[in-house]
Design a protein around this motif. Structure first.
Motif, PDB file in Angstrom:
ATOM      1  N   THR A 182       0.875  -1.176   0.000  1.00 14.38           N
ATOM      2  CA  THR A 182       0.000   0.000   0.000  1.00 14.38           C
ATOM      3  C   THR A 182       0.913   1.226   0.000  1.00 14.38           C
ATOM      4  O   THR A 182       1.884   1.295   0.770  1.00 14.38           O
ATOM      5  N   VAL A 183       0.603   2.187  -0.884  1.00 17.61           N
ATOM      6  CA  VAL A 183       1.451   3.377  -1.008  1.00 17.61           C
ATOM      7  C   VAL A 183       1.140   4.343   0.131  1.00 17.61           C
ATOM      8  O   VAL A 183      -0.024   4.638   0.418  1.00 17.61           O
ATOM      9  N   GLY A 184       2.211   4.823   0.800  1.00 22.08           N
ATOM     10  CA  GLY A 184       2.046   5.766   1.906  1.00 22.08           C
ATOM     11  C   GLY A 184       2.577   7.141   1.533  1.00 22.08           C
ATOM     12  O   GLY A 184       2.389   7.630   0.402  1.00 22.08           O
ATOM     13  N   LEU A 185       3.315   7.730   2.455  1.00 20.15           N
ATOM     14  CA  LEU A 185       3.741   9.116   2.356  1.00 20.15           C
ATOM     15  C   LEU A 185       4.794   9.341   1.272  1.00 20.15           C
ATOM     16  O   LEU A 185       5.731   8.566   1.131  1.00 20.15           O
TER      17      LEU A 185
ATOM     18  N   VAL B  46       9.339   7.356  -1.412  1.00 18.41           N
ATOM     19  CA  VAL B  46       7.908   7.026  -1.290  1.00 18.41           C
ATOM     20  C   VAL B  46       7.830   5.831  -0.341  1.00 18.41           C
ATOM     21  O   VAL B  46       8.409   4.770  -0.615  1.00 18.41           O
ATOM     22  N   TRP B  47       7.134   6.024   0.788  1.00 18.88           N
ATOM     23  CA  TRP B  47       7.035   4.931   1.765  1.00 18.88           C
ATOM     24  C   TRP B  47       5.909   3.996   1.359  1.00 18.88           C
ATOM     25  O   TRP B  47       4.846   4.421   0.931  1.00 18.88           O
ATOM     26  N   VAL B  48       6.186   2.682   1.435  1.00 19.52           N
ATOM     27  CA  VAL B  48       5.154   1.671   1.132  1.00 19.52           C
ATOM     28  C   VAL B  48       5.121   0.674   2.287  1.00 19.52           C
ATOM     29  O   VAL B  48       6.122   0.499   3.003  1.00 19.52           O
ATOM     30  N   SER B  49       3.964  -0.007   2.459  1.00 20.60           N
ATOM     31  CA  SER B  49       3.846  -0.926   3.599  1.00 20.60           C
ATOM     32  C   SER B  49       2.963  -2.114   3.258  1.00 20.60           C
ATOM     33  O   SER B  49       2.223  -2.099   2.262  1.00 20.60           O
ATOM     34  N   ASP B  50       3.091  -3.167   4.070  1.00 20.42           N
ATOM     35  CA  ASP B  50       2.103  -4.258   4.070  1.00 20.42           C
ATOM     36  C   ASP B  50       1.874  -4.608   5.537  1.00 20.42           C
ATOM     37  O   ASP B  50       2.384  -3.927   6.427  1.00 20.42           O
ATOM     38  N   GLU B  51       1.149  -5.694   5.828  1.00 24.61           N
ATOM     39  CA  GLU B  51       0.807  -5.986   7.229  1.00 24.61           C
ATOM     40  C   GLU B  51       2.034  -6.357   8.077  1.00 24.61           C
ATOM     41  O   GLU B  51       1.954  -6.384   9.301  1.00 24.61           O
TER      42      GLU B  51
ATOM     43  N   MET C   5       2.060   7.415 -10.746  1.00 30.44           N
ATOM     44  CA  MET C   5       2.366   5.984 -10.692  1.00 30.44           C
ATOM     45  C   MET C   5       2.065   5.381  -9.312  1.00 30.44           C
ATOM     46  O   MET C   5       1.680   4.220  -9.196  1.00 30.44           O
ATOM     47  N   LEU C   6       2.283   6.216  -8.263  1.00 28.89           N
ATOM     48  CA  LEU C   6       2.169   5.708  -6.883  1.00 28.89           C
ATOM     49  C   LEU C   6       1.247   6.625  -6.063  1.00 28.89           C
ATOM     50  O   LEU C   6       1.697   7.362  -5.170  1.00 28.89           O
ATOM     51  N   PRO C   7      -0.068   6.600  -6.355  1.00 27.76           N
ATOM     52  CA  PRO C   7      -0.966   7.495  -5.589  1.00 27.76           C
ATOM     53  C   PRO C   7      -1.105   7.011  -4.136  1.00 27.76           C
ATOM     54  O   PRO C   7      -1.255   5.816  -3.901  1.00 27.76           O
TER      55      PRO C   7
ATOM     56  N   LYS D  56      -3.154   0.388  -3.601  1.00 31.49           N
ATOM     57  CA  LYS D  56      -2.290  -0.795  -3.659  1.00 31.49           C
ATOM     58  C   LYS D  56      -1.526  -0.834  -4.987  1.00 31.49           C
ATOM     59  O   LYS D  56      -2.056  -0.449  -6.019  1.00 31.49           O
ATOM     60  N   ARG D  57      -0.284  -1.328  -4.930  1.00 38.40           N
ATOM     61  CA  ARG D  57       0.515  -1.503  -6.149  1.00 38.40           C
ATOM     62  C   ARG D  57       1.385  -2.767  -6.014  1.00 38.40           C
ATOM     63  O   ARG D  57       1.765  -3.168  -4.904  1.00 38.40           O
ATOM     64  N   LEU D  58       1.671  -3.361  -7.169  1.00 36.47           N
ATOM     65  CA  LEU D  58       2.675  -4.426  -7.235  1.00 36.47           C
ATOM     66  C   LEU D  58       3.984  -3.759  -7.641  1.00 36.47           C
ATOM     67  O   LEU D  58       4.023  -3.040  -8.646  1.00 36.47           O
ATOM     68  N   ILE D  59       5.043  -3.971  -6.844  1.00 39.30           N
ATOM     69  CA  ILE D  59       6.345  -3.411  -7.237  1.00 39.30           C
ATOM     70  C   ILE D  59       7.349  -4.556  -7.341  1.00 39.30           C
ATOM     71  O   ILE D  59       7.262  -5.531  -6.592  1.00 39.30           O
TER      72      ILE D  59
END
Length: 696
Positions: free
Chosen positions: A69-72, A87-92, A111-113, A117-120
């Protein structure tokens, strides 16, 4: 005319998406100007994107595909461009930053709103103990997961050409590639379990496992065979055309040969006599001779060439000997003159240096038949060079000339010139087939009696002062010494600079006994230095590799090769062959600078163990592959893009047999496979061969 079905493959690479003027130049340098060239540029590696860990389980340095999930978004400060955009991203299980340098904010926000959710997919790097991903290779919306390539081929690149752009262009090229008619024999294709041409091409560019990148994988082996078959079929057609042009039987009575044999300081070896018997049989037949004479360094090829030319002179005709350089042509003329004189044969020399009246007089004597044997360089090709009756052409160091020049020289003889090609570069059997499949082959495997083995030693460059002292001792006994300077990158100018520097240092030690030759000197200057070395006025000759082929100074008994680890095996063997040509004991010192890589180590070891040029040539092919072996771009040797001659030698032998059979059973390519075979020749740009077909 190239068949229309191939037009998409011969479109310019700039017609592919993403290849603008800047990238076009880079792609052309890497692969070539056409779409087909790009399709021959096969992948060299694989990226496996199937590993799908949670963030908490990623490992440093591995390729991972994550669902996040795309964060800040944290842009860099306005005044400090060196700080990356994060770009900070996270999962559980945790979070990590994506790192972008010189990024465009609007592009990243699109690209990263935030919140989505995104696959990277990309390489994980640990920085200060925590994971991050710099410039992900792919960013995909979850519903477009099918667009993410789980197995991705990677290609060799050139500086400035991004992998992504190249992949995109190649895939676009594959989509345009037509399905071509099958040119392979069905039973042969089935035996090898090969796919069709288009399926093989696609499979080669979409490998699924590392084994698919190997030369023996079905797709790659099939494509290699296609390329080899096109080469062998083209040569077989050239050969057939040359043979079809009527020759004329030439049979000497042996009187001139007997005079020359008497004048020789040694008897002919068994191998020389055997080669002469093969040449005599060819010349006596009513077909034109086209024979390759392969002789190791110092095996006495020139004498065989002279005897063959004397047969033509005995039969009342003329002969020519062509050498690739002026030094060699003059040396041949000087070496053959006393032998010709002993037999009462008129010999003349013609190079680019002969001008004005002297040249006109030579041409006039040639046209009237007064000159029996003409020795020269490429100048023999010029239109104003007319023989009264040329029956025999000997070409020295053939790997400097291509098939076209062979045809051109044969054309000088009107009623059917016999051609004997000589090379002192022992060529592995596989390469003999690819470069000289249009010729019969004789090999000289013995050295003339009295030749002593050369003592070859490896010496570390740290012991340079000892080498200089050894050279001093050799010179004191009247010996002559070659000192060959290193190859510096691919630069003629740097090679010359290295030679000039070494010349300066050795002149400081040995004064005026030192001479210098290199490729940038005028021919007259080079000849003058060589003459002074031959006469003994100079006893130490510092040189670049211009002395590699054919220079003959029997008094030279020491060869020093500096930075020997930079030279190829064939080149080292050729250079070593400049000594050991007289009765004196000779030494070759291979000066190396450590640390030496594995391949260079293997080369130097082989040089120490054997003097057999044919063994050395096979080893060179194994160590380096065919592309570099004779410097294909300069040598008239074919350059293969899909075939690897060290890995595909069995396929080459099969292609040779198949091409022979095709030309014997369907010489004009009019049978069931013919249209497909013509397409094959055009596909690999062997158009020249098609001109030799009646209906071509």
């Amino acid at each position: 005319m190239r068949p229309e079905i191939l037009f998409p493959l011969f479109a310019r690479v700039s017609s592919l998406p993403g290849i603008g003027p800047r990238l076009e130049k880079l792609v052309e340098r890497l692969a070539g100007p056409h779409v087909a060239d790009l399709l021959w540029h096969l992948p060299s590696g694989l990226i496996d994107r199937r590993f799908r860990p949670p963030i908490a389980e990623v490992k440093d340095g591995e390729i991972a595909t994550l669902t996040v999930t795309v964060g800040l978004h944290v842009p860099p400060p306005a005044r400090n461009k060196r700080v990356p955009y994060r770009v900070w991203v996270s999962d559980e299980t945790g979070e990590m930053p994506l790192i972008f340098f010189h990024a465009r904010t609007d592009y990243l926000q699109r690209m990263l709103p935030e919140g989505e959710k995104r696959l990277i997919s990309g390489r994980i790097d640990f920085y200060q103990g925590s994971p991050q991903m710099t410039h992900p290779d792919h960013i995909v919306e979850p519903e477009k997961e099918a667009e993410l390539p789980l197995i991705e081929a990677t290609y060799p690149l050139t500086q400035g050409l991004p992998q992504k752009q190249l992949q995109k262009a190649i895939h676009a090229g594959l989509e345009r590639a037509p399905d071509l008619p099958e040119w392979n024999d069905p039973a042969w294709q089935q035996k090898n379990a090969w796919p069709g041409w288009l399926a093989a091409l696609k499979a080669a560019h979409v490998p699924e496992r590392p084994a698919d990148l190997e030369p023996d994988s079905p797709a790659r082996a099939r494509l290699a065979y296609d390329e080899l078959l096109s080469n062998q079929l083209a040569l077989a057609l050239v050969r057939r055309r040359m043979r079809a042009r009527a020759g004329r039987p030439i049979k000497g009575d042996g009187r001139l040969r007997r005079q020359v044999e008497k004048a020789l300081p040694f008897a002919l070896t068994g191998a020389q006599s055997q080669a002469l018997a093969e040449i005599d049989a060819d010349m006596a037949s009513d077909r034109r001779m086209l024979r390759l004479l392969q002789g190791d360094v110092g095996s006495g090829k020139t004498v065989v060439g002279l005897m063959a030319m004397l047969s033509a002179v005995e039969a009342g005709a003329q002969a020519a000997l062509m050498a690739p350089t002026e030094i060699l042509a003059r040396q041949h003329a000087a070496g053959l003159a006393p032998l010709c004189e002993a037999a009462g044969v008129t010999l003349a020399l013609l190079t680019g240096r002969e001008k004005g009246k002297a040249r006109e007089e030579t041409l006039s004597r040639l046209a009237s038949g007064e000159i029996d044997i003409l020795v020269g360089t490429h100048a023999l090709f010029q239109e104003d060079v007319a023989f009264k009756d040329l029956a025999m052409a000997v070409v020295d160091e053939q790997h400097r000339f291509g098939v076209h020049q062979r045809l051109q020289l044969q054309g000088k003889g009107g009623a059917g010139t016999n051609v004997l090609v000589m090379t002192a570069t022992p060529i592995p059997r596989t390469l003999t087939l690819t470069a000289y499949g249009d010729m019969d082959v004789s090999r000289l495997t013995e050295k003339p009696p009295g030749r002593q083995p050369i003592d070859t030693r490896l010496v570390s460059a740290d012991r340079l002062h000892e080498v200089v002292e050894a050279v001093r001792r050799a010179m004191a006994t009247g010996a002559r010494v070659y000192w060959v300077c290193p190859l510096v990158e691919e630069s003629d100018a740097l090679d010359v600079a290295a030679a000039e520097e070494r010349f300066g240092a050795l002149s400081h030690t040995f004064g005026e006994k030192v001479g210098l030759v290199h490729g940038r000197m005028k021919a007259a200057e080079k000849d003058s230095v060589m003459a002074r070395f031959q006469s003994g006025e100079i006893s130490l000759l510092v040189a670049t590799t211009v002395i590699e082929v054919g220079v003959d100074v029997p008094e030279a008994t020491v060869m020093v090769i500096e930075h020997a680890e930079r030279f190829g095996l064939a080149q080292l063997h050729q250079l070593r062959g400049r000594v050991g040509r007289g009765a004196g004991k000779s030494t070759c010192l291979l000066l190396y600078h450590g640390p030496v890589g594995e391949t260079a180590k293997a080369r130097l070891k082989i040089m120490r163990e054997t003097e057999d040029g044919f063994v050395i040539a096979e080893e060179d092919l194994r160590l380096r592959g065919a592309g570099e072996l004779l410097g294909t771009r300069q040598s008239g040797m074919p350059e293969f893009r899909l075939a690897d001659l060290s890995a595909h030698s069995e396929l080459l032998a099969a292609a040779y047999d198949d091409a022979r059979l095709i030309v014997e059973t369907d010489p004009e390519l009019e049978g069931p496979r013919s249209a497909a075979l013509r397409t094959l020749l055009y596909l690999f740009e062997r158009d020249e061969a098609i001109k030799y077909l009646r209906s071509g």
